[in-house]
Motif scaffolding. Sequence first.
Motif, PDB file in Angstrom:
ATOM      1  N   HIS A  19      -9.527  29.013  -4.517  1.00 51.17           N
ATOM      2  CA  HIS A  19      -9.713  27.836  -5.607  1.00 51.17           C
ATOM      3  C   HIS A  19     -11.124  27.166  -5.309  1.00 51.17           C
ATOM      4  O   HIS A  19     -11.820  28.177  -4.822  1.00 51.17           O
ATOM      5  N   CYS A  32     -13.089  26.520  -2.634  1.00 49.58           N
ATOM      6  CA  CYS A  32     -13.451  27.700  -1.996  1.00 49.58           C
ATOM      7  C   CYS A  32     -14.558  29.151  -2.988  1.00 49.58           C
ATOM      8  O   CYS A  32     -14.429  29.557  -1.952  1.00 49.58           O
ATOM      9  N   CYS A  44      -9.625  31.927   1.496  1.00 47.36           N
ATOM     10  CA  CYS A  44      -8.294  31.692   2.377  1.00 47.36           C
ATOM     11  C   CYS A  44      -7.089  31.874   3.026  1.00 47.36           C
ATOM     12  O   CYS A  44      -6.629  31.910   3.380  1.00 47.36           O
ATOM     13  N   CYS A 104      -5.267  32.350  -2.689  1.00 41.63           N
ATOM     14  CA  CYS A 104      -6.837  32.459  -2.297  1.00 41.63           C
ATOM     15  C   CYS A 104      -7.248  33.839  -1.741  1.00 41.63           C
ATOM     16  O   CYS A 104      -7.049  33.884  -0.474  1.00 41.63           O
TER      17      CYS A 104
HETATM   18 ZN   LIG Z   1      -8.806  28.282  -1.080  1.00 39.09          ZN
END
Ligand SMILES: [Zn+2]
Length: 119
Positions: free
Chosen positions: A115, A118, A97, A94
């Motif tokens: 994600h 995210c 993150c 990702c």
């Molecule tokens: Zn993420």
Amino acid sequence: MNQEIVSKLKNKLIEEKKLLEEELSSFAHKDPEVKNNWETDFPQFGDERTEQDENANEVEEYSNALPIEYALETRLQNIDLALEKIENKNYGVCESCGKQIETERLEVEPSARTHVHCK
Ligand SMILES: [Zn+2]
């Protein structure tokens, strides 16, 4: 990440890239100088005095094609990015993150960069 899954997703990405390029080349051409940049073909203008209406339609057609070209181009860039990540062995991480994206999500959208939560 499981190498078998990665190579399966890689094939999917290559397949999708081929389709996108085919779609783009039906109304645009590749910019020879900028990687992954496409230019929408501007329709040929006829005689201005006699074909005013037709020219107006061509201009409209061109403006309608631009956002489509842009959307396809963005998808193409994301696919290339994903393919590069596969080469660099950091595919599926990702961008927001830094953790691994779920395989289920990548199977639906192999070029996903983050994600769902995210984004
Ligand atoms: Zn993420």
